[in-house]
Every structure is written in C-alpha cells, then in structure tokens.
Design a protein around this motif. Structure first.
Motif, PDB file in Angstrom:
ATOM      1  N   GLY A 167       0.642  -1.267   0.011  1.00  0.00           N
ATOM      2  CA  GLY A 167      -0.066   0.067  -0.005  1.00  0.00           C
ATOM      3  C   GLY A 167       0.845   1.324  -0.024  1.00  0.00           C
ATOM      4  O   GLY A 167       0.346   2.344  -0.079  1.00  0.00           O
ATOM      5  N   ILE A 168       2.365   1.142   0.076  1.00  0.00           N
ATOM      6  CA  ILE A 168       3.123   2.274   0.088  1.00  0.00           C
ATOM      7  C   ILE A 168       3.829   2.627  -1.187  1.00  0.00           C
ATOM      8  O   ILE A 168       4.388   1.794  -1.833  1.00  0.00           O
ATOM      9  CB  ILE A 168       4.139   2.201   1.233  1.00  0.00           C
ATOM     10  N   ALA A 169       3.749   3.899  -1.662  1.00  0.00           N
ATOM     11  CA  ALA A 169       4.614   4.157  -2.589  1.00  0.00           C
ATOM     12  C   ALA A 169       5.804   3.824  -2.690  1.00  0.00           C
ATOM     13  O   ALA A 169       6.557   4.568  -1.572  1.00  0.00           O
ATOM     14  CB  ALA A 169       4.238   5.712  -3.275  1.00  0.00           C
ATOM     15  N   LYS A 170       6.524   3.187  -3.416  1.00  0.00           N
ATOM     16  CA  LYS A 170       8.070   3.082  -3.480  1.00  0.00           C
ATOM     17  C   LYS A 170       8.789   3.005  -4.851  1.00  0.00           C
ATOM     18  O   LYS A 170       7.810   2.668  -6.032  1.00  0.00           O
ATOM     19  CB  LYS A 170       8.221   1.676  -2.931  1.00  0.00           C
ATOM     20  N   GLY A 171       9.989   3.311  -4.807  1.00  0.00           N
ATOM     21  CA  GLY A 171      10.732   3.301  -6.372  1.00  0.00           C
ATOM     22  C   GLY A 171      10.388   4.588  -7.065  1.00  0.00           C
ATOM     23  O   GLY A 171      10.177   5.453  -6.734  1.00  0.00           O
ATOM     24  N   THR A 172      10.768   4.103  -8.467  1.00  0.00           N
ATOM     25  CA  THR A 172      10.547   5.310  -9.439  1.00  0.00           C
ATOM     26  C   THR A 172       9.012   5.844  -9.855  1.00  0.00           C
ATOM     27  O   THR A 172       8.367   4.806 -10.110  1.00  0.00           O
ATOM     28  CB  THR A 172      11.403   4.899 -10.643  1.00  0.00           C
ATOM     29  N   PHE A 173       8.944   6.884  -9.978  1.00  0.00           N
ATOM     30  CA  PHE A 173       7.497   7.570 -10.317  1.00  0.00           C
ATOM     31  C   PHE A 173       7.919   8.356 -11.527  1.00  0.00           C
ATOM     32  O   PHE A 173       8.777   9.061 -11.588  1.00  0.00           O
ATOM     33  CB  PHE A 173       6.768   8.190  -9.309  1.00  0.00           C
ATOM     34  N   ARG A 174       7.077   8.334 -12.581  1.00  0.00           N
ATOM     35  CA  ARG A 174       7.029   9.118 -13.807  1.00  0.00           C
ATOM     36  C   ARG A 174       5.837   9.392 -14.358  1.00  0.00           C
ATOM     37  O   ARG A 174       4.879   8.559 -14.556  1.00  0.00           O
ATOM     38  CB  ARG A 174       7.943   8.026 -14.699  1.00  0.00           C
ATOM     39  N   PHE A 175       5.660  10.607 -14.665  1.00  0.00           N
ATOM     40  CA  PHE A 175       4.476  11.191 -15.243  1.00  0.00           C
ATOM     41  C   PHE A 175       4.966  12.105 -16.606  1.00  0.00           C
ATOM     42  O   PHE A 175       5.798  12.888 -16.616  1.00  0.00           O
ATOM     43  CB  PHE A 175       3.790  12.221 -14.218  1.00  0.00           C
ATOM     44  N   THR A 176       4.166  11.864 -17.737  1.00  0.00           N
ATOM     45  CA  THR A 176       4.359  12.486 -18.710  1.00  0.00           C
ATOM     46  C   THR A 176       2.997  12.891 -19.379  1.00  0.00           C
ATOM     47  O   THR A 176       2.273  12.289 -19.138  1.00  0.00           O
ATOM     48  CB  THR A 176       4.909  11.684 -19.913  1.00  0.00           C
ATOM     49  N   LYS A 177       3.106  14.170 -20.062  1.00  0.00           N
ATOM     50  CA  LYS A 177       1.953  14.599 -20.615  1.00  0.00           C
ATOM     51  C   LYS A 177       2.427  15.626 -21.751  1.00  0.00           C
ATOM     52  O   LYS A 177       3.434  16.200 -21.552  1.00  0.00           O
ATOM     53  CB  LYS A 177       1.150  15.739 -19.687  1.00  0.00           C
ATOM     54  N   ASP A 179       1.048  18.155 -24.952  1.00  0.00           N
ATOM     55  CA  ASP A 179       0.060  18.770 -25.742  1.00  0.00           C
ATOM     56  C   ASP A 179       0.583  19.417 -26.879  1.00  0.00           C
ATOM     57  O   ASP A 179       1.553  18.845 -27.393  1.00  0.00           O
ATOM     58  CB  ASP A 179      -0.741  19.975 -24.934  1.00  0.00           C
ATOM     59  N   GLN A 180      -0.341  20.214 -27.702  1.00  0.00           N
ATOM     60  CA  GLN A 180       0.137  20.549 -29.190  1.00  0.00           C
ATOM     61  C   GLN A 180       1.627  21.332 -28.991  1.00  0.00           C
ATOM     62  O   GLN A 180       2.101  21.141 -30.158  1.00  0.00           O
ATOM     63  CB  GLN A 180      -1.005  21.518 -29.573  1.00  0.00           C
ATOM     64  N   HIS A 181       2.033  21.901 -28.138  1.00  0.00           N
ATOM     65  CA  HIS A 181       3.114  22.756 -28.113  1.00  0.00           C
ATOM     66  C   HIS A 181       4.244  22.331 -26.872  1.00  0.00           C
ATOM     67  O   HIS A 181       5.390  22.594 -27.148  1.00  0.00           O
ATOM     68  CB  HIS A 181       2.911  24.052 -27.722  1.00  0.00           C
ATOM     69  N   HIS A 182       3.914  21.649 -25.943  1.00  0.00           N
ATOM     70  CA  HIS A 182       4.648  21.509 -24.822  1.00  0.00           C
ATOM     71  C   HIS A 182       4.610  20.338 -24.176  1.00  0.00           C
ATOM     72  O   HIS A 182       3.672  19.505 -24.349  1.00  0.00           O
ATOM     73  CB  HIS A 182       4.548  22.557 -23.480  1.00  0.00           C
ATOM     74  N   ASP A 183       5.702  19.465 -23.448  1.00  0.00           N
ATOM     75  CA  ASP A 183       5.899  18.520 -22.788  1.00  0.00           C
ATOM     76  C   ASP A 183       5.717  18.777 -21.398  1.00  0.00           C
ATOM     77  O   ASP A 183       6.352  19.708 -20.840  1.00  0.00           O
ATOM     78  CB  ASP A 183       7.036  17.563 -23.057  1.00  0.00           C
ATOM     79  N   PHE A 184       4.876  17.934 -20.609  1.00  0.00           N
ATOM     80  CA  PHE A 184       4.976  17.874 -19.186  1.00  0.00           C
ATOM     81  C   PHE A 184       5.597  16.905 -18.540  1.00  0.00           C
ATOM     82  O   PHE A 184       5.739  15.787 -19.147  1.00  0.00           O
ATOM     83  CB  PHE A 184       3.504  18.200 -18.637  1.00  0.00           C
ATOM     84  N   LEU A 185       6.617  16.990 -17.283  1.00  0.00           N
ATOM     85  CA  LEU A 185       7.345  15.583 -16.732  1.00  0.00           C
ATOM     86  C   LEU A 185       7.408  16.038 -15.356  1.00  0.00           C
ATOM     87  O   LEU A 185       7.653  16.949 -14.831  1.00  0.00           O
ATOM     88  CB  LEU A 185       8.635  15.868 -17.351  1.00  0.00           C
ATOM     89  N   ALA A 186       7.030  14.783 -14.674  1.00  0.00           N
ATOM     90  CA  ALA A 186       7.436  14.794 -13.169  1.00  0.00           C
ATOM     91  C   ALA A 186       8.032  13.295 -12.891  1.00  0.00           C
ATOM     92  O   ALA A 186       7.428  12.374 -13.267  1.00  0.00           O
ATOM     93  CB  ALA A 186       6.252  14.812 -12.384  1.00  0.00           C
ATOM     94  N   ILE A 205       4.003  24.085 -17.093  1.00  0.00           N
ATOM     95  CA  ILE A 205       3.934  25.232 -17.745  1.00  0.00           C
ATOM     96  C   ILE A 205       2.880  26.099 -16.955  1.00  0.00           C
ATOM     97  O   ILE A 205       1.856  25.669 -16.443  1.00  0.00           O
ATOM     98  CB  ILE A 205       3.126  25.217 -19.320  1.00  0.00           C
ATOM     99  N   ILE A 206       3.182  27.427 -16.702  1.00  0.00           N
ATOM    100  CA  ILE A 206       2.478  28.475 -15.836  1.00  0.00           C
ATOM    101  C   ILE A 206       2.415  29.684 -16.623  1.00  0.00           C
ATOM    102  O   ILE A 206       3.135  30.253 -17.163  1.00  0.00           O
ATOM    103  CB  ILE A 206       3.031  28.848 -14.537  1.00  0.00           C
ATOM    104  N   ASP A 207       0.890  30.117 -16.950  1.00  0.00           N
ATOM    105  CA  ASP A 207       0.552  31.237 -17.743  1.00  0.00           C
ATOM    106  C   ASP A 207       1.566  31.226 -19.236  1.00  0.00           C
ATOM    107  O   ASP A 207       1.997  32.088 -19.402  1.00  0.00           O
ATOM    108  CB  ASP A 207       0.918  32.526 -16.705  1.00  0.00           C
ATOM    109  N   SER A 208       1.379  30.250 -19.685  1.00  0.00           N
ATOM    110  CA  SER A 208       1.913  29.911 -20.816  1.00  0.00           C
ATOM    111  C   SER A 208       3.522  29.954 -20.977  1.00  0.00           C
ATOM    112  O   SER A 208       4.079  29.980 -21.915  1.00  0.00           O
ATOM    113  CB  SER A 208       1.691  31.046 -22.012  1.00  0.00           C
TER     114      SER A 208
END
Length: 689
Positions: A167-177, A179-186, A205-208
């Motif tokens: 039940g506990i988060a462990k190890g590597t986490f990866r988030f990608t997103k 859109d038409q112009h930019h990539d998001f990553l955590a 991205i914050i306020d473009s």
C-alpha cells in the motif's frame, strides 16, 4: 430479488471478523445481482456482481464486479460523461487487477439513416489501472489519458506509473503529458516509507511560460531547489537556486550526534509542500509553489477523495507520504508551564471582563481621564491575554512539534513587541496614549514557553496597579451613587408623607417639593386625628434629628445605615396612613358592636344596653387607648408597623367576640375574668393576642 442500489462498505471490524469466521456463517450462499447501482452518492448506473449477505444493511462482495454509469449529460446536451469500473473481490477485499475509466466527450451528431443515428466523439478518456492484494494496493499502477478524435484514440495525452508495496508508494515514479506545443514531466523516486527521495525533475507550464525545476530530497526532506524559466527549450532565466542549509545541517547533526540533538526525523507525512518552520513569505516556501501545484494535479489520480478510484470504497487507500519534517524535543517542564499559562489566562480574562462589564466604569469612563485610560487599558489587556492563550494553545496542541521555532520566530514573536501604544478617548473629547512596556521576553524563540509565561506575569503585574486604582475609583462612584439614591428616596418619601398627613402647604417642615401627585393626595385624604398626632411626633421628636445625623455622617457604612433607617421609618408612615384613619373610628365601631337595642316599655324610643361589658370595657376602653399610646412611643419603622397591626388584631378579636352567644360558657367566663383585670398585658393574654 431484493435490489441493493448502493454499495455500503463493510467496516474493518466486519472485514476481519468475516475473514476469520467459519464458512458456515455464509450458509445462505453466494447471491448474484444485476441491476441499478449508485457510486459517489450521485452517479447512477448498472452493476453486475456476486455477494454474500451480511445483514439488512450491508453485503460482502465476492468475485467479479463491474459497473457502468448512465450517460451523464452536462448542461450542454452534446456533452456526455460515462464511468466504467471493473475488478475482482475476494471476501469483500479488492484483489487482482482493477480498471477505472472515465470518459468526457462532446458528441458530434451527423445524420439519421434507416432510423439509426450516426455520431462521433471528441474528448478525453481517462483510465487508471491498479492492482490489489487482500484490499491493499500492490504492484504497478498506471494512469493513461487518451485523446479521442472522431471516435478514435489518437495517442496518449498523459501517462503515469507508480509502484506500491503493502500500500506504500516506492521506487521510481514517472508522469508525462503532451499537448500541441509543450511536454510536461514529473520524475523521481520514493523511499521505502513513501517519501520523496533523491533527484526529482519537473517540467510544466504556468501562464504560457514553460519551467524546468530540479529538486533534491533526502527521505522526505527538501534540501535543494532550482527553478528556471525556458524559451525554445533552453534556459532563459534563473528564478531560484536554493540550498536548504538549515535542513542539511540538521541531517548532518543527526548523523554525527543524534543522541544529543533536540530533534529527530519525523515519520508523519505533511503532503507535497516542505516546510521546516518557514514563514509563508519565506523564499523557501515561495520557490515551491508552482511546482507543488503541478505535483498536486499529478498525484490527484491516487487520492481516493478526489479520484475515480474512490468510487468503490477503499479500506486501505494508496499511501504516498511525500514530505516529512523534523520532530523537535522540548523540555518536559514546558507541559506544566503551558498548563499554568492557560489556567492563568482563563482567570485573568474573567477578571478583565468583570471590570469591562462594571456599570460604574462603563457609564462613567468618559468623565475622567483616569477612567478613560483604565477602560482602554482593559480592552487592550483582554486582546493581549487572548493572544497569549492562543499561542499557548498552539504549543500545547503540538503545532510546533514539527516547526523549527528558531526559524519561525527568528525575528521575534509577532504581537509581542517590547512596547505597545494604547489609545484612549479622554474626558471632554481629549484623547491620549498609554505606553505599555515589557522587558525583552519574546524577541526570539529561545525559551519560548518560559518567556511567554514571564510576559504574562509582567502583564498581570502591570494590570494589578490599574485594577487597584480602578477599584478605588469605582468604589467611590458606587458609594456616591448609593448615597445619591438614598437622598432621592428620602426626599421623595418626605414629600409624599407631608402630602398624606394633613398639614397646610405653608407649614411644611419637611422638604418642599412641587409635586402634583402630592397635592392631589393631600386634597383627597380626609383628616385623621391620630395621623396628625403621629406626624407631629415624627417631626418634633425624630425627623429633624435623624436628617441632621444622616447629613453630617462621613463614614459611608454608617451613613447608609442611617439613611436606610429614615427610609424604613418614612415607608412605615406611608403604609399605615390609611389605617390610622380607621383607628380613629374604632371606638365608635366597637361601641356599636357591643350595643343592643330593645323596645322601651314606657317610651317609643328604643332602649340601648351594653352586653359583655367586661370584654368591652377592658378591650375597647382600657386596652385600645393603651395600645394607641404605645404606638405614639415609636422609635423606628417596625414599631409603627407592629403597633398598628396589634391595634387591628385587638379590633378583630373584639368584633369576633361580639358576634358570639352571650350565654356561651367560655365567653361568660372570659367576660367575668376581664372585669377583674386592669393591667394591659394581662388583658392581652386573656383575649388571646
């Protein structure tokens, strides 16, 4: 079949009971359901599952479970949503793989042909895939967000992967997103306790404006942060480069000499924001805000309170602890000092309220500068004591267990400066200020609790002087008010008595007051011989002497005592006034009561004769005059009231006897005995008075 339209999650107690009870408890057998079902309190749809009945209000799921919501129309009728859930249960606990799917679409209507509607979907399909072992998240979890165009998946808009163990988060986490112009990553790692650890990389991205953020964690402690704004994929500006040296120093101190440190690593989770006792305007807080907001949106998918995974209740939701803080150890004596502070503040506030609510202070606070200052000071002191109580309560409740006081109060404790300026509105509208000074108690966090207590004691000591001064002033005001009230009563009663008792207006020996009521009463009251005689005795023997003694008395207690004596005496004269006129008529009233009228044998006139002459002569002719004489010897109000009451008791007894049978043996005996008595006290005893 009896429908069970809502899922009511069994408590943990029921879960463990059912896990370990004998299978015979389920002798009713497995039942199946296919019909209406509601999740999240308002999302209606259809579910298919098997279950064991537990009681009338709850069930235990067993085997496969699937749910499909109705098409949920938004305000715009072309927008629809649908929730799909599929998974498996084992004795009421989630087991194996579970899929949660939420679709948000705009429906494009094309045509109707052969009674069939042609349409296409545009929107987002959000999927969460998770695994459970005995109700606990376990193994790899994944979130996928698809873009849908013309009813077809056109690629992943976002994707995240996280691993749970027990039940506990462990190890590597990866988030990608994308859109038409930019990539998001955590991207980063969790340690075995679910805390951020090692390097974390954020792109958002914050306020473009695109940003790149690099963070370094040490088992839940943020130790470094770099934030850059980007342009065309390259660093355009450096917003922050921060090293949390205070945290690094403490972590190093724990490695070198953990036994001597007054803190240790905490085990409690404090969410995504890391704070080691920083104030809200600290750069170490400001630098995190943008990245924390991004991370919050990333991890909401695993929050059962905000995510679709909470549609079917989670006995043990996923645990992601994110950050922790240092747990500080303080001297044990602080607990007892805090208790003393809270008791003192409670008593102190009550004392202040007593003064603030004192009518003499409230009504007269603007008459003198001293009272104006005192009232303003008490208002100030009440607010200050409340501040002390609030801070003591925060400390007692453990707010600073995980907050570095030295950092949080590095510039001193707000609201506890060395001097306060208190404004007040003085007499005649002229205001002023009071300067309340304190020693250097709370200019730093050192010995916070001890110094808070010292601060309170200094405030109490300063307040005592003001309280004592106000008590003296209020006492004087109250005495003046009480004497003024007595004066008013005496003047009023004197005027009333003068009007009630029949004197000419020009012969006033009391207070001359133009009172319409008094004049009216004087005209309405008939003259009383006894009343005028009693009034004359009051004036000649008592009133002037009592008024002079009262006026010249300087001792407050004696003055009040003498004033009340006069009031009681005048009140007695007011009460007995109508009765004195009746006493005037008593001789003729009793004469009539003990007189018989018989026919005269030689005259047309009736013949008068007295009966029970012993009772009449000793009661009406001997005792009544004696009691009236005693009444005239009054010394106080009680003498007047009691004397009049005794006279009326005699009158009532004689009237009663006059109505009895003359031949009654007891009455005849009493009549005979009274003929031989001449002493008033013996006559009273024989008459039963």
């Amino acid at each position: 079949m009896k429908y069970l339209p809502r899922y009511i999650a069994p408590s943990w107690g029921k879960i463990f009971f059912l896990l370990f009870c004998h299978f015979g408890l389920f002798s009713q057998g497995l039942k199946y359901y296919n019909g209406p079902f509601t999740v999240l309190d308002s999302v209606e749809g259809r579910a298919v599952y098997a279950y064991y009945p537990i009681d009338e209000d709850s069930i235990q799921f067993q085997g496969r479970f699937s749910f499909s919501s109705r098409l949920l129309l938004a305000e715009e009728k072309s927008d629809v949503r649908q929730l799909l859930i599929d998974g498996g249960f084992s004795r009421g606990l989630k087991n194996g793989s579970w899929n949660y799917e939420l679709g948000k679409f705009e429906v494009q209507l094309h045509e109707i042909r052969d009674l069939k509607l042609k349409a296409s979907l545009e929107g987002i399909q959000f999927v969460i895939k998770g695994n459970y072992r005995n109700g606990i998240p376990s193994g790899q979890w994944q979130t996928i967000r698809f873009r849908v165009e013309d009813s077809k998946q056109v690629g992943h808009a976002s994707n995240s992967e996280i691993f749970f163990e027990d039940g506990i988060a462990k190890g590597t986490f990866r988030f990608t997103k994308k859109d038409q112009h930019h990539d998001f990553l955590a991207q980063g790692d969790f340690d075995d306790n679910g805390f951020f650890h090692g390097s974390w990389l954020l792109e958002y991205i914050i306020d473009s404006v695109p940003y790149l953020e690099k963070r370094q964690y040490n088992h839940g402690f943020l130790v470094e942060l770099e934030l850059f704004s980007l342009e065309d994929g390259k660093i355009a500006d450096t917003n922050y480069i921060l090293s949390f040296t205070d945290v690094k120093d403490k972590l190093l101190e724990l490695v070198i000499s953990s036994d001597s440190a007054n803190f240790r690593k905490g085990e409690k989770s404090f969410g995504i924001e890391f704070n080691s006792g920083y104030r809200l305007d600290d750069p170490r807080i400001e630098a995190q805000k943008q990245g924390n907001s991004f991370l919050k949106s990333v991890f909401e998918a695993y929050d059962v309170k905000k995510s679709i995974i909470g549609a079917i209740a989670e006995p043990r939701p996923p645990i992601i602890r994110f950050t922790t803080r240092f747990l500080y150890k303080y001297p044990e004596i602080e607990d007892s000092i805090i208790n003393v502070i809270l008791k003192k503040t409670e008593i102190f506030k009550s004392e202040i309220d007593t003064f603030l609510n004192n009518p003499s202070l409230t009504l007269n606070r603007n008459k003198t500068d001293s009272l104006s200052k005192s009232y303003a000071y008490f208002q100030y002191a009440k607010k200050k004591v409340q501040r002390i109580e609030d801070l003591a309560t925060r400390i007692q409740d453990g707010e600073f267990d995980f907050v570095n006081r030295a950092i949080y109060y590095e510039n001193g404790v707000p609201g506890f400066q060395n001097a306060d300026t208190i404004k007040y509105d003085g007499a005649n509208g002229k205001g002023g200020v009071i300067i309340q000074e304190y020693p250097l108690y709370l200019n730093s966090s050192d010995d916070l609790v001890l110094n808070l207590h010292a601060y309170l004691e200094h405030l109490q000591e300063s307040s005592k002087k003001t309280i004592n001064a106000v008590e003296v002033k209020i006492s004087i005001l109250q005495k003046e008010s009480q004497i003024a009230e007595l004066d008013k009563k005496i003047v009023h009663l004197s005027s009333l008595i003068e009007s009630l008792y029949d004197l000419d207006e020009g012969d006033s020996v009391l207070v001359n007051v133009n009172d319409l009521l008094s004049t009216f009463l004087k005209r309405q009251n008939e003259k009383s011989v006894l009343g005028n005689e009693m009034y004359g005795i009051l004036i000649s023997k008592h009133y002037n002497r009592l008024i002079s003694s009262y006026s010249n008395e300087e001792d407050f207690e004696k003055k009040v005592e003498r004033g009340n004596f006069i009031v009681d005496l005048l009140n007695a004269f007011k009460v007995v006034h109508p009765k004195l006129r009746e006493i005037d008529r008593m001789p003729s009233q009793l004469d009539s009561a003990f007189t018989h009228y018989k026919e005269h044998p030689f005259d047309y006139r009736m013949m008068e004769s007295k009966f029970l002459t012993g009772i009449y002569s000793r009661g009406a002719e001997r005792l009544l005059p004696h009691l009236i004489d005693e009444l005239k010897r009054f010394q106080n109000g009680n003498d007047v009231i009691n004397g009049v009451s005794e006279i009326f008791a005699l009158r009532d007894r004689l009237i009663e006897l006059s109505k009895t049978d003359e031949d009654d043996r007891d009455v005849k005996r009493l009549n005979t005995r009274l003929r031989r008595e001449n002493v008033p006290e013996r006559i009273k005893r024989l008459l039963g008075l």
